[in-house]
Design a protein around this motif. Sequence first.
Motif, PDB file in Angstrom:
ATOM      1  N   LYS A  28       4.344   1.533  -4.353  1.00 27.19           N
ATOM      2  CA  LYS A  28       5.473   1.116  -4.917  1.00 27.19           C
ATOM      3  C   LYS A  28       4.932   0.659  -6.511  1.00 27.19           C
ATOM      4  O   LYS A  28       5.616   1.191  -7.264  1.00 27.19           O
ATOM      5  CB  LYS A  28       5.975  -0.266  -4.529  1.00 27.19           C
ATOM      6  N   SER A  29       3.711  -0.106  -6.576  1.00 29.52           N
ATOM      7  CA  SER A  29       3.390  -0.337  -7.889  1.00 29.52           C
ATOM      8  C   SER A  29       3.012   0.651  -8.820  1.00 29.52           C
ATOM      9  O   SER A  29       3.036   0.854  -9.850  1.00 29.52           O
ATOM     10  CB  SER A  29       2.221  -1.513  -7.585  1.00 29.52           C
ATOM     11  N   THR A  30       2.151   1.570  -7.817  1.00 31.07           N
ATOM     12  CA  THR A  30       1.792   2.952  -8.742  1.00 31.07           C
ATOM     13  C   THR A  30       2.890   3.664  -9.185  1.00 31.07           C
ATOM     14  O   THR A  30       3.061   4.111 -10.425  1.00 31.07           O
ATOM     15  CB  THR A  30       1.068   3.779  -7.617  1.00 31.07           C
ATOM     16  N   GLY A  42       0.778  -1.273   0.116  1.00 32.38           N
ATOM     17  CA  GLY A  42       0.135   0.242   0.113  1.00 32.38           C
ATOM     18  C   GLY A  42       0.856   1.289   0.115  1.00 32.38           C
ATOM     19  O   GLY A  42       0.312   2.492  -0.200  1.00 32.38           O
TER      20      GLY A  42
HETATM   21  P1  ADP Z   1       2.265  -1.005  -3.256  1.00 30.65           P
HETATM   22  O1  ADP Z   1       2.683  -1.703  -4.405  1.00 30.65           O
HETATM   23  O2  ADP Z   1       3.301  -0.614  -2.589  1.00 30.65           O
HETATM   24  O3  ADP Z   1       1.382  -2.398  -2.572  1.00 30.65           O
HETATM   25  P2  ADP Z   1       0.266   0.454  -4.496  1.00 30.65           P
HETATM   26  O4  ADP Z   1       0.794   1.371  -5.606  1.00 30.65           O
HETATM   27  O5  ADP Z   1      -0.305  -0.999  -5.150  1.00 30.65           O
HETATM   28  O6  ADP Z   1       1.266   0.092  -3.351  1.00 30.65           O
HETATM   29  O7  ADP Z   1      -1.185   0.914  -4.062  1.00 30.65           O
HETATM   30  C1  ADP Z   1      -1.124   2.289  -3.294  1.00 30.65           C
HETATM   31  C2  ADP Z   1      -2.435   2.521  -2.841  1.00 30.65           C
HETATM   32  O8  ADP Z   1      -3.050   2.930  -3.816  1.00 30.65           O
HETATM   33  C3  ADP Z   1      -3.076   1.856  -1.971  1.00 30.65           C
HETATM   34  O9  ADP Z   1      -3.971   2.293  -1.007  1.00 30.65           O
HETATM   35  C4  ADP Z   1      -4.099   1.012  -3.226  1.00 30.65           C
HETATM   36  O10 ADP Z   1      -5.335   0.456  -2.482  1.00 30.65           O
HETATM   37  C5  ADP Z   1      -4.482   2.264  -3.915  1.00 30.65           C
HETATM   38  N1  ADP Z   1      -4.628   1.913  -5.463  1.00 30.65           N
HETATM   39  C6  ADP Z   1      -3.762   1.105  -6.150  1.00 30.65           C
HETATM   40  N2  ADP Z   1      -4.122   1.026  -7.506  1.00 30.65           N
HETATM   41  C7  ADP Z   1      -5.426   1.629  -7.400  1.00 30.65           C
HETATM   42  C8  ADP Z   1      -6.239   1.709  -8.306  1.00 30.65           C
HETATM   43  N3  ADP Z   1      -6.415   1.379  -9.541  1.00 30.65           N
HETATM   44  N4  ADP Z   1      -7.547   2.516  -8.104  1.00 30.65           N
HETATM   45  C9  ADP Z   1      -7.762   3.037  -6.950  1.00 30.65           C
HETATM   46  N5  ADP Z   1      -6.591   2.785  -5.864  1.00 30.65           N
HETATM   47  C10 ADP Z   1      -5.587   2.283  -6.242  1.00 30.65           C
END
Ligand code: ADP
Length: 239
Positions: A43-45, A40
């Motif tokens: 990182k992925s974003t 959360g």
């Molecule tokens: P990590 O890769 O560090 O786990 P993410 O980038 O996946 O983090 O997620 C960061 C935050 O953005 C989280 O709170 C997640 O729920 C939210 N999030 C990620 N993708 C989406 C999306 N497509 N729509 C809405 N919220 C998102």
Amino acid sequence: MALVQVKNLGKSYNPQTRVLKNVSFEVEAGEFVSIIGLSGAGKSTLLRCINRMVEIDEGNIIFDGLDVGSLNKRELRKMRTNIGMIFQHYNLVPRLSVIENVLHGRLGYKTTLQGVFNRFTEFEKEHAFFLLEKLGIADHAYKRCDQLSGGQQQRVGIARSLIQEPKVVLCDEPIASLDPNSSEVIMDYLKSITKELNIACIVNLHQVEIACSYSDRIIGLSKGNVVFDGPSFMLTADN
Ligand code: ADP
Ligand code: ADP
């Protein structure tokens, strides 16, 4: 100029939550950088902003001199051919053979076609086979990729990214589904291709110890903020 420059990047999926806040860092060719942080953290974003799989809201990302946020569709497609992607769940096409999956990397990932193999030149097939040899899985070239172990499938994923001749490889939790032995093998391959090919490798990881033992540099993300950026030996329990 650094190959990847992230400048004051901000991203929100909705008005209530800013997932990335004023994120800035640079990555050079030949650098192996891990992004660490809890689930959360964003990182992925962050990785998805670099190849603009998600739109950039604030700030800029400069990749190889291009302002990623301002590219049109055609320019974006061209830019993405320089960016390899590695996923937690490998994202292979299960019914295709290993070598077809590797060749798929040359088409761009959106195209999923039966009989892909016949569309490639002998030279391209040899290149794919060479990469499989390099990754130690040439014996499996003509098996369906769903017959391989997880670690072997991830090696197919690496070969598929390398056939693009990328300048950067973005890896989103590449070892999260693997056992410790396969994880080491994958991290060793990622590190060695980075140095050998002088590409940039940016790896999302939640395992801090593994990140520290392989990376030139660590970027720590917490709730969308960069809370650490430096060589791994400087990372202490306080960070
Ligand atoms: P990590 O890769 O560090 O786990 P993410 O980038 O996946 O983090 O997620 C960061 C935050 O953005 C989280 O709170 C997640 O729920 C939210 N999030 C990620 N993708 C989406 C999306 N497509 N729509 C809405 N919220 C998102
Ligand atoms: P994971 O669960 O492994 O994180 P997802 O299935 O959520 O991966 O896919 C993440 C994103 O990557 C999706 O938006 C998808 O369209 C895209 N994608 C899927 N496979 C590939 C691939 N081989 N190369 C590039 N992008 C891909």
